[in-house]
Enzyme design. Structure first.
Site, PDB file in Angstrom:
ATOM      1  N   ASP A 142       0.615   4.974   0.354  1.00  0.00           N
ATOM      2  CA  ASP A 142      -0.057   3.775   0.845  1.00  0.00           C
ATOM      3  C   ASP A 142      -1.578   3.897   0.774  1.00  0.00           C
ATOM      4  OD1 ASP A 142       0.132   1.151   2.572  1.00  0.00           O
ATOM      5  OD2 ASP A 142      -1.270   2.445   3.637  1.00  0.00           O
ATOM      6  N   GLY A 170      -0.208  -1.591   2.141  1.00  0.00           N
ATOM      7  CA  GLY A 170       0.278  -1.424   0.773  1.00  0.00           C
ATOM      8  C   GLY A 170       1.789  -1.379   0.729  1.00  0.00           C
ATOM      9  N   ASP A 171       2.383  -0.611   1.641  1.00  0.00           N
ATOM     10  CA  ASP A 171       3.842  -0.523   1.719  1.00  0.00           C
ATOM     11  C   ASP A 171       4.457  -1.849   2.142  1.00  0.00           C
ATOM     12  OD1 ASP A 171       4.525   2.216   1.056  1.00  0.00           O
ATOM     13  OD2 ASP A 171       3.524   2.823   2.896  1.00  0.00           O
ATOM     14  N   ILE A 172       3.897  -2.451   3.179  1.00  0.00           N
ATOM     15  CA  ILE A 172       4.485  -3.678   3.717  1.00  0.00           C
ATOM     16  C   ILE A 172       4.331  -4.833   2.741  1.00  0.00           C
ATOM     17  CG2 ILE A 172       4.281  -5.378   5.565  1.00  0.00           C
ATOM     18  CD1 ILE A 172       3.671  -3.066   7.458  1.00  0.00           C
ATOM     19  N   GLY A 175       7.059  -4.314   0.179  1.00  0.00           N
ATOM     20  CA  GLY A 175       8.367  -4.617   0.753  1.00  0.00           C
ATOM     21  C   GLY A 175       8.594  -6.106   0.914  1.00  0.00           C
TER      22      GLY A 175
END
Length: 390
Positions: A142, A170-172, A175
């Site tokens: 991230d 970045g991850d969210i 997703g």
């Protein structure tokens, strides 16, 4: 709210770990999908071992926050037997989500083309760090993505270093885009590969920040809570904390002046228009800082609500879950693990005539291996796989 969940008839194979993939499949589970989480035998998702632990349960808070309501199956996908078992699961599944490094699943014979040969209607979603290009094979954590995508450069105080936002955006971001891609593919009939990159996804979130950069030919500034083109638009310190003020129009500016009993500010040449206030933001802040220090954040919140003004206390992560609104809106799913109450938020989207899943706990590692594999494999094959994992 009554009715079945929107994705009640959808089966998802979850070959993800850490955050971006599990966040995506958690949203799908909240919306009713049957999510089968495939984990490494004896180890499971990396986050199972990332503390803190919930009481003495052996379950980490990290894992529990992203894997509620899923079924856990232990499979070593790098072996022929494990790959064959996953292939059998894929024959009747609707969606597969994976977030391994590019090429890993294909190296095990489980790439999109491999599984499409057994189920041409399968939606195969890969969450990657980068699309094809020079960065394709970079490790995509991230913070690496946030640094490259520019979000860190515009986060923090003007005189301080770049900062990573407190949420792993970045991850969210990836997703969330994965769920958009998957549901779009389901709507259009299934049977396709969906690739969702962290880097390009986060760059797309720059939106107005990017447009301002193009127009000014200058990097977007790091401003803390201050807005570059609106004023007053920032956090002010109160008698007991911080209060965020977001004045975005001349009407709300006039209402603010009335609410704080400073009508003279409306006729001050320095603050007459928004452009004036932006040009003289330091002088404006000096006028307002002493005013906001006179009341508590809660008192300012009440005053702002009474006047219909946009503003709110800056809460910490304990205070936010004590908000009566969250409970009233039905966005919390109450779980209790080893005596610890966990009011996790579920997917906040509402549908008329449908409901969301809630109140489902997280699975123990391999808890559903026998029951899930028995749905698609002969009992002797399941027994052999279970013995391999011992």
């Amino acid at each position: 709210m009554t009715g079945t969940p929107p994705l009640d008839d959808i089966t998802v194979i979850d070959c993800t770990q850490m955050l971006s993939g599990p966040f995506a499949t958690q949203l799908l589970a909240d919306l009713g999908a049957d999510v089968i989480k495939v984990e490494r035998p004896g180890q499971g998702d990396i986050t199972r071992n990332v503390g803190p632990e919930i009481g003495d349960s052996g379950i980490s808070a990290y894992f529990a926050s992203l894997n509620r309501g899923k079924r856990s199956v232990e499979l070593d996908l790098s072996t022929g037997e494990g790959a064959a078992a996953l292939e059998s699961l894929a024959e009747t599944a609707d969606v597969l989500v994976e977030n391994y490094r590019p090429g890993t699943m294909a190296g095990w014979g489980l790439g999109y083309d491999d599984l499409r040969s057994v189920n041409e209607d399968l939606i195969y979603c890969s969450i990657t760090g980068f699309l094809n290009g020079p960065h394709r094979d970079l490790p995509a954590f991230d913070m690496v993505v946030q640094a490259l995508a520019g979000s860190m450069s515009i986060t923090g105080q003007p005189d301080g270093p770049p900062a990573r936002p407190g949420i792993p955006i970045g991850d969210i971001c990836a997703g969330t885009y994965a769920v958009v891609g998957i549901t779009t593919a389901l709507y259009s009939g299934g049977g396709r590969r969906v690739e969702v990159p962290m880097f390009e996804g986060l760059v797309s979130w720059l939106t107005e920040r990017a447009a301002r950069t193009f127009v000014t030919d200058e990097p977007y500034p790091r401003l803390g809570t201050v807005h570059p083109t609106l004023a007053p638009y920032r956090a002010f310190e109160t008698a007991d904390g911080w209060f965020a003020v977001a004045i975005g129009s001349e009407g709300t500016w006039r209402e603010l002046c009335d609410a704080i009993a400073r009508p003279d500010l409306m006729t001050d040449d320095r603050f007459e228009t928004n452009d004036d206030r932006v040009a003289n933001r330091d002088a404006l802040a000096a006028e307002l800082e002493g005013i906001f220090e006179r009341k508590t954040a809660a008192e300012w919140f009440e005053l702002f609500r009474d006047h219909g003004l946009p503003g709110a206390p800056v809460r910490n992560t304990i205070e936010v879950f004590e908000d009566d609104h969250l409970r009233a809106s039905g966005t919390l799913a109450d779980l209790e693990i080893d005596g610890v109450d966990l009011p996790f938020p579920v997917c906040p989207i509402e549908f008329s005539g449908a409901t969301k899943r809630s109140g489902h706990g997280q699975p123990r590692l391999g808890e559903h291996t026998d029951s899930v594999l028995s749905e698609v494999l002969p009992i002797e094959t399941v027994t052999a796989l279970l013995q391999q994992g011992e």
